[in-house]
Design a protein around this motif. Structure first.
Motif, mmCIF file in Angstrom:
data_model
loop_
_atom_site.group_PDB
_atom_site.id
_atom_site.type_symbol
_atom_site.label_atom_id
_atom_site.label_comp_id
_atom_site.label_asym_id
_atom_site.label_seq_id
_atom_site.Cartn_x
_atom_site.Cartn_y
_atom_site.Cartn_z
ATOM 1 N N GLU A 61 0.853 -1.483 -0.110
ATOM 2 C CA GLU A 61 0.023 0.363 0.106
ATOM 3 C C GLU A 61 1.216 1.276 -0.140
ATOM 4 O O GLU A 61 0.759 2.214 -0.061
ATOM 5 C CB GLU A 61 -1.140 0.024 0.873
ATOM 6 C CG GLU A 61 -2.152 -1.059 0.986
ATOM 7 C CD GLU A 61 -1.732 -2.441 1.380
ATOM 8 O OE1 GLU A 61 -0.416 -2.762 1.520
ATOM 9 O OE2 GLU A 61 -1.883 -3.450 0.729
ATOM 10 N N ALA A 62 1.873 0.963 0.353
ATOM 11 C CA ALA A 62 2.492 2.562 0.338
ATOM 12 C C ALA A 62 3.672 2.872 -0.831
ATOM 13 O O ALA A 62 3.839 3.827 -1.118
ATOM 14 C CB ALA A 62 3.968 2.381 1.805
ATOM 15 N N ASP A 65 0.468 3.818 -2.697
ATOM 16 C CA ASP A 65 0.454 6.107 -2.363
ATOM 17 C C ASP A 65 1.727 6.215 -2.790
ATOM 18 O O ASP A 65 1.354 7.928 -3.429
ATOM 19 C CB ASP A 65 0.908 5.789 -1.366
ATOM 20 C CG ASP A 65 -0.126 7.275 -0.532
ATOM 21 O OD1 ASP A 65 -0.874 7.349 -1.041
ATOM 22 O OD2 ASP A 65 0.798 7.634 0.009
ATOM 23 N N ILE A 68 0.703 6.937 -6.921
ATOM 24 C CA ILE A 68 0.405 7.797 -7.036
ATOM 25 C C ILE A 68 0.409 9.230 -6.487
ATOM 26 O O ILE A 68 0.455 10.687 -7.287
ATOM 27 C CB ILE A 68 -0.926 7.631 -6.346
ATOM 28 C CG1 ILE A 68 -1.175 5.910 -7.064
ATOM 29 C CG2 ILE A 68 -2.575 8.796 -5.718
ATOM 30 C CD1 ILE A 68 -2.813 5.003 -6.099
ATOM 31 N N THR A 69 1.679 9.644 -5.735
ATOM 32 C CA THR A 69 1.674 10.452 -5.396
ATOM 33 C C THR A 69 2.845 10.973 -6.699
ATOM 34 O O THR A 69 3.040 12.328 -7.318
ATOM 35 C CB THR A 69 2.558 10.665 -4.024
ATOM 36 O OG1 THR A 69 2.094 10.012 -2.854
ATOM 37 C CG2 THR A 69 2.953 12.025 -3.837
ATOM 38 N N THR A 115 -8.775 0.003 -7.917
ATOM 39 C CA THR A 115 -8.468 0.700 -6.229
ATOM 40 C C THR A 115 -9.391 0.932 -5.717
ATOM 41 O O THR A 115 -11.101 0.297 -5.936
ATOM 42 C CB THR A 115 -7.982 2.509 -6.309
ATOM 43 O OG1 THR A 115 -9.604 2.904 -6.773
ATOM 44 C CG2 THR A 115 -6.966 2.796 -7.088
ATOM 45 N N GLN A 118 -14.100 4.533 -2.840
ATOM 46 C CA GLN A 118 -13.717 5.610 -1.521
ATOM 47 C C GLN A 118 -15.169 6.636 -1.890
ATOM 48 O O GLN A 118 -16.062 6.603 -2.862
ATOM 49 C CB GLN A 118 -12.611 6.274 -2.881
ATOM 50 C CG GLN A 118 -11.359 5.465 -2.381
ATOM 51 C CD GLN A 118 -10.331 6.650 -2.834
ATOM 52 O OE1 GLN A 118 -10.629 7.367 -4.323
ATOM 53 N NE2 GLN A 118 -9.266 6.918 -2.088
ATOM 54 N N GLN A 122 -13.192 11.165 0.448
ATOM 55 C CA GLN A 122 -11.943 10.582 -0.067
ATOM 56 C C GLN A 122 -11.821 10.886 -1.332
ATOM 57 O O GLN A 122 -10.102 11.166 -1.138
ATOM 58 C CB GLN A 122 -11.795 9.220 0.648
ATOM 59 C CG GLN A 122 -12.109 8.917 1.607
ATOM 60 C CD GLN A 122 -12.266 6.942 1.715
ATOM 61 O OE1 GLN A 122 -13.219 6.338 1.040
ATOM 62 N NE2 GLN A 122 -11.889 6.848 2.872
ATOM 63 N N ARG A 126 -7.987 13.242 -2.121
ATOM 64 C CA ARG A 126 -7.066 12.347 -3.173
ATOM 65 C C ARG A 126 -6.707 13.386 -5.014
ATOM 66 O O ARG A 126 -5.981 13.261 -5.209
ATOM 67 C CB ARG A 126 -7.464 10.929 -4.242
ATOM 68 C CG ARG A 126 -6.707 10.452 -4.646
ATOM 69 C CD ARG A 126 -6.821 8.991 -5.606
ATOM 70 N NE ARG A 126 -6.492 8.171 -4.172
ATOM 71 C CZ ARG A 126 -6.922 6.269 -4.534
ATOM 72 N NH1 ARG A 126 -7.100 5.822 -6.074
ATOM 73 N NH2 ARG A 126 -5.942 6.067 -4.013
#
Length: 197
Positions: A61-62, A65, A68-69, A115, A118, A122, A126
């Motif tokens: 997940e990290a 993330d 995506i960032t 994903t 959401q 949320q 994002r």
């Protein structure tokens, strides 16, 4: 405090940054082909150990993330260079969505990833780094008459993102090509938000 000399500390930081960049690059490529791939597969593609991957990204997940960032940062940079404050606002919104599709070409894993569901809140969080640009274009369009001023700004924003997501789902499911998706967005967005004659 580290006992390494400053030059060695700098080298270690540079090596760490290079490893993280290599892992992210490999992860993007692997996940574009196998969306359910794990960190072991990513480590193999990156040419590093699992331990090295976990040192930078303690969980799958990290890692996602961080991907995506990184992708979001690229989109924001492209938006800032796109001169969205010039020309008809409805066309600027189309350009904005085209930039999003160009980002998918650079980061195709985004299209393949499923994903978790959401909430609207949320989803807005994002999109927060991008939302400011969209909001400014919509408000300008409503002032200048390119976008119907009677439509609530929040509805225009929600509709644009919903259409973008729906189009992405069509491409992901193989019912539409990316080229066809861009053409649909060019036709749909102005019809949806222009003032009625």
């Amino acid at each position: 405090m580290s006992s390494l000399p400053p030059s060695a500390q700098r080298r270690r930081r540079i090596d760490g940054q290079q490893n993280a960049a290599t892992i992210l690059d490999a992860a993007g490529k692997v996940l574009a082909v196998r969306p359910d791939a794990g960190l072991t597969e990513v480590a193999k593609a990156a040419g590093v150990s699992r331990q090295t991957v976990y040192a930078h990204f303690p969980s799958r997940e990290a890692l996602i993330d961080a991907l995506i960032t990184q992708a979001t940062a690229r989109v924001v940079t492209a938006l800032e260079a796109a001169e969205l404050d010039h020309g008809p606002a409805d066309q600027a919104l189309v350009r904005l969505l085209e930039i999003g599709w160009e980002a998918l070409a650079m980061d195709p894993f985004l299209l393949q990833m499923t994903t978790p569901e959401q909430t609207p809140e949320q989803d807005r969080e994002r999109h927060a780094p991008i939302l400011g640009h969209v909001h400014a274009v919509v408000e300008r369009g409503q002032r200048e008459g390119d976008i119907d001023p009677e439509l609530p700004t929040s509805w225009v924003l929600a509709s644009i993102f919903a259409i973008g997501h729906a189009t992405g789902e069509e491409v992901r499911a193989g019912r539409m090509t990316s080229t066809a998706a861009i053409d649909v967005l060019r036709r749909t967005i102005p019809r949806l938000i222009r003032p009625s004659n």
